[in-house]
Design a protein around this motif. Structure first.
Motif, PDB file in Angstrom:
ATOM      1  N   ALA A  81       0.834  -1.200   0.000  1.00  0.00           N
ATOM      2  CA  ALA A  81       0.000   0.000   0.000  1.00  0.00           C
ATOM      3  C   ALA A  81       0.868   1.250   0.000  1.00  0.00           C
ATOM      4  CB  ALA A  81      -0.911   0.000   1.218  1.00  0.00           C
ATOM      5  N   GLU A  82       0.480   2.219  -0.811  1.00  0.00           N
ATOM      6  CA  GLU A  82       1.203   3.485  -0.843  1.00  0.00           C
ATOM      7  C   GLU A  82       0.896   4.316   0.391  1.00  0.00           C
ATOM      8  OE1 GLU A  82       1.547   6.572  -4.160  1.00  0.00           O
ATOM      9  OE2 GLU A  82       1.048   4.709  -5.218  1.00  0.00           O
ATOM     10  N   TYR A  83      -0.369   4.297   0.806  1.00  0.00           N
ATOM     11  CA  TYR A  83      -0.813   5.057   1.958  1.00  0.00           C
ATOM     12  C   TYR A  83      -1.400   4.087   2.981  1.00  0.00           C
ATOM     13  CZ  TYR A  83      -0.533   8.628  -1.628  1.00  0.00           C
ATOM     14  OH  TYR A  83      -0.102   9.443  -2.634  1.00  0.00           O
ATOM     15  N   LEU A  84      -1.143   4.318   4.238  1.00  0.00           N
ATOM     16  CA  LEU A  84      -1.610   3.407   5.276  1.00  0.00           C
ATOM     17  C   LEU A  84      -2.982   3.797   5.830  1.00  0.00           C
ATOM     18  CD1 LEU A  84       1.680   2.699   7.236  1.00  0.00           C
ATOM     19  CD2 LEU A  84       0.496   1.250   5.601  1.00  0.00           C
ATOM     20  N   GLU A  85      -3.627   4.774   5.231  1.00  0.00           N
ATOM     21  CA  GLU A  85      -4.937   5.186   5.714  1.00  0.00           C
ATOM     22  C   GLU A  85      -5.911   4.012   5.648  1.00  0.00           C
ATOM     23  OE1 GLU A  85      -8.537   8.064   4.271  1.00  0.00           O
ATOM     24  OE2 GLU A  85      -6.502   8.744   3.933  1.00  0.00           O
ATOM     25  N   GLY A  86      -6.556   3.727   6.782  1.00  0.00           N
ATOM     26  CA  GLY A  86      -7.504   2.630   6.847  1.00  0.00           C
ATOM     27  C   GLY A  86      -6.891   1.300   7.250  1.00  0.00           C
ATOM     28  N   HIS A  87      -5.583   1.200   7.266  1.00  0.00           N
ATOM     29  CA  HIS A  87      -4.929  -0.043   7.681  1.00  0.00           C
ATOM     30  C   HIS A  87      -4.887  -0.132   9.200  1.00  0.00           C
ATOM     31  CE1 HIS A  87      -3.158  -1.612   3.867  1.00  0.00           C
ATOM     32  NE2 HIS A  87      -3.527  -0.396   3.482  1.00  0.00           N
ATOM     33  N   SER A  88      -5.000  -1.350   9.714  1.00  0.00           N
ATOM     34  CA  SER A  88      -4.999  -1.537  11.165  1.00  0.00           C
ATOM     35  C   SER A  88      -3.689  -1.068  11.784  1.00  0.00           C
ATOM     36  CB  SER A  88      -5.259  -3.001  11.513  1.00  0.00           C
ATOM     37  OG  SER A  88      -4.253  -3.827  10.967  1.00  0.00           O
ATOM     38  N   TYR A  89      -2.594  -1.199  11.073  1.00  0.00           N
ATOM     39  CA  TYR A  89      -1.303  -0.766  11.613  1.00  0.00           C
ATOM     40  C   TYR A  89      -1.302   0.738  11.876  1.00  0.00           C
ATOM     41  CZ  TYR A  89       3.687   0.017  12.100  1.00  0.00           C
ATOM     42  OH  TYR A  89       4.922   0.386  12.581  1.00  0.00           O
ATOM     43  N   ALA A  90      -1.834   1.492  10.935  1.00  0.00           N
ATOM     44  CA  ALA A  90      -1.863   2.948  11.095  1.00  0.00           C
ATOM     45  C   ALA A  90      -2.872   3.373  12.152  1.00  0.00           C
ATOM     46  CB  ALA A  90      -2.190   3.619   9.767  1.00  0.00           C
ATOM     47  N   GLY A  91      -3.910   2.559  12.361  1.00  0.00           N
ATOM     48  CA  GLY A  91      -4.961   2.923  13.299  1.00  0.00           C
ATOM     49  C   GLY A  91      -4.730   2.421  14.718  1.00  0.00           C
ATOM     50  N   ARG A  92      -3.584   1.804  14.952  1.00  0.00           N
ATOM     51  CA  ARG A  92      -3.345   1.262  16.299  1.00  0.00           C
ATOM     52  C   ARG A  92      -3.188   2.391  17.303  1.00  0.00           C
ATOM     53  NH1 ARG A  92       1.252   1.933  13.875  1.00  0.00           N
ATOM     54  NH2 ARG A  92       3.194   2.279  14.982  1.00  0.00           N
ATOM     55  N   LEU A  93      -3.484   2.080  18.551  1.00  0.00           N
ATOM     56  CA  LEU A  93      -3.393   3.083  19.602  1.00  0.00           C
ATOM     57  C   LEU A  93      -1.955   3.228  20.095  1.00  0.00           C
ATOM     58  CD1 LEU A  93      -6.511   2.111  21.752  1.00  0.00           C
ATOM     59  CD2 LEU A  93      -6.333   3.905  20.029  1.00  0.00           C
TER      60      LEU A  93
END
Length: 137
Positions: free
Chosen positions: A35-47
């Motif tokens: 993925a070019e952008y991590l928007e919406g990925h669980s990795y990017a959304g982790r706390l």
């Protein structure tokens, strides 16, 4: 995991700069580019650590549960759970069909499907997966 050679291909190329190489691995099971952008990925959304601590504190004090309850009550706006479900299905453009008893207006049968699922069914009509549950939470 061990994938047979028909699913995995490797390609190595020497780059023009320095003595660098690039290895391209294409796997038939996981065959999309990164993925070019991590928007919406669980990795990017982790706390973060701080957010996790705040969440734990809010859970211990019941703050988060009270806020969730108030939000759900406001979201329903006096509608029953079934009215809320049918409204959400319509809003999200699901295909929906239901049958109810005329005397009590109780829903007896309900079918809904995401439009993408129906497109997949049209493309692959011999494969059908259904989740028919009864009295489950």
């Amino acid at each position: 995991m061990d994938y047979s050679n028909e699913f995995v291909t490797h390609e190595g190329k020497k780059l023009a700069t320095n003595d660098d190489w690039i290895l391209i691995v294409v796997c038939g099971v996981h065959n999309h580019p990164a993925a070019e952008y991590l928007e919406g990925h669980s990795y990017a959304g982790r706390l973060s650590y701080e957010e996790t601590s705040l969440l734990v504190d809010m859970s211990k004090s019941m703050t988060i549960y009270n806020a969730r309850h108030r939000y759900k009550v406001a979201e329903k706006a006096g509608r029953s759970q079934m009215q809320q479900l049918l409204g959400q299905l319509a809003m999200n453009k699901y295909i929906e069909w239901h049958r109810s008893r005329a005397d009590t207006e109780t829903v007896t049968d309900l079918f809904f499907a995401h439009p993408t699922s129906l497109n997949l069914l049209r493309a692959f009509p011999k494969v059908l997966l259904m989740d028919c549950t009864y009295k489950t939470n």
